[in-house]
Design a protein around this motif. Structure first.
Motif, mmCIF file in Angstrom:
data_model
loop_
_atom_site.group_PDB
_atom_site.id
_atom_site.type_symbol
_atom_site.label_atom_id
_atom_site.label_comp_id
_atom_site.label_asym_id
_atom_site.label_seq_id
_atom_site.Cartn_x
_atom_site.Cartn_y
_atom_site.Cartn_z
ATOM 1 N N ASP A 47 0.761 -1.080 0.093
ATOM 2 C CA ASP A 47 0.107 0.142 -0.113
ATOM 3 C C ASP A 47 1.040 1.292 -0.066
ATOM 4 N N GLU A 50 -0.168 3.715 -2.726
ATOM 5 C CA GLU A 50 -1.566 4.577 -2.227
ATOM 6 C C GLU A 50 -1.505 5.403 -1.189
ATOM 7 N N ASP A 51 -0.583 5.288 -0.406
ATOM 8 C CA ASP A 51 -0.316 6.129 0.612
ATOM 9 C C ASP A 51 0.248 7.212 0.365
ATOM 10 N N GLY A 56 -4.568 10.881 -4.723
ATOM 11 C CA GLY A 56 -5.436 9.766 -4.359
ATOM 12 C C GLY A 56 -5.830 8.975 -5.721
ATOM 13 N N LEU A 59 -5.797 3.491 -5.471
ATOM 14 C CA LEU A 59 -6.503 2.837 -4.513
ATOM 15 C C LEU A 59 -6.747 1.419 -4.395
ATOM 16 N N GLU A 61 -9.069 -1.842 -3.024
ATOM 17 C CA GLU A 61 -10.162 -1.876 -2.363
ATOM 18 C C GLU A 61 -10.126 -3.348 -1.850
ATOM 19 N N TYR A 72 -6.277 -3.790 -7.037
ATOM 20 C CA TYR A 72 -5.669 -2.357 -7.303
ATOM 21 C C TYR A 72 -6.472 -1.743 -8.410
ATOM 22 N N GLU A 140 -14.420 5.312 -4.461
ATOM 23 C CA GLU A 140 -13.627 5.867 -3.442
ATOM 24 C C GLU A 140 -14.439 5.579 -2.062
ATOM 25 N N ALA A 143 -14.104 1.923 -1.337
ATOM 26 C CA ALA A 143 -12.488 1.380 -0.852
ATOM 27 C C ALA A 143 -12.307 1.942 0.462
ATOM 28 N N ARG A 144 -12.906 2.977 0.874
ATOM 29 C CA ARG A 144 -12.791 3.557 2.411
ATOM 30 C C ARG A 144 -13.452 2.640 3.182
ATOM 31 N N ARG A 147 -11.673 -0.581 3.919
ATOM 32 C CA ARG A 147 -10.477 -0.557 4.793
ATOM 33 C C ARG A 147 -10.879 -0.466 6.172
#
Length: 181
Positions: A47, A50-51, A56, A59, A61, A72, A140, A143-144, A147
């Motif tokens: 990651d 992504e970080d 952004g 991402l 998922e 990815y 987005e 994906a959030r 997480r």
């Protein structure tokens, strides 16, 4: 004035020095930072890309929380082509994440989206270009949420492990106490 007139006549008979933009795309210079390409088989899912991505555009998922399976996704139309993700990738030297010297065509309403496994899952699942931004916003959010589910899963797993250790410790202490009687 005469020199200028003669130069003008010469220019009328010469081939133009300019390119035919917008009908002919301008060539990319050598070392041009273009589209990010990804090889899933080489990825260790650290990651870092992504970080570090400023806008952004990358991402992951989490599609399977139990097994921590990730997909990815890359938004080439959000990417600022800064190369930070490639610099951060520990497997970039092996070709996991590379920046090509080509760019994707502009995203128009009637354009067909490019389909390439190396662009990630998101781009390959979008059917119409006009839905791209809306679908990315939805992605987005998804994906959030994935997480958050993974974090909750890890928290519960850790609690379960702690409880099992506590029960085991209590059982050992009880066994020890009975053995000492």
């Amino acid at each position: 004035m005469v020199k200028m007139f003669i130069e003008s006549l010469k220019n009328l008979t010469k081939k133009p020095e300019t390119i035919g933009y917008p009908h002919t795309p301008s060539p990319e210079p050598k070392g041009y930072k273009g589209t990010i390409l990804y090889d899933e088989e080489l990825c260790i899912f650290c990651d870092k890309c992504e970080d570090i991505c400023p806008p952004g555009a990358i991402l992951f998922e989490i599609v399977d929380v139990e097994n921590n399976k990730r997909e990815y996704s890359y938004n080439p139309y959000l990417c600022i082509y800064c190369h930070a993700c490639v610099d951060a990738c520990p497997k970039a030297d092996e070709g996991c994440l590379v920046q090509s010297e080509t760019r994707l065509p502009p995203l128009g309403r009637n354009e067909t989206l490019p389909k390439d496994k190396k662009l990630g899952y998101f781009v390959n699942r979008i059917e119409e270009a006009k839905d791209f931004d809306k679908k990315w916003d939805e992605f987005e959010k998804r994906a959030r949420e994935s997480r958050e589910k993974l974090a909750e899963h890890k928290r519960l797993k850790k609690l379960k492990k702690q409880q099992e250790a506590k029960v085991k410790k209590e059982a050992e202490a009880k066994q020890q106490a009975e053995a000492n009687k």
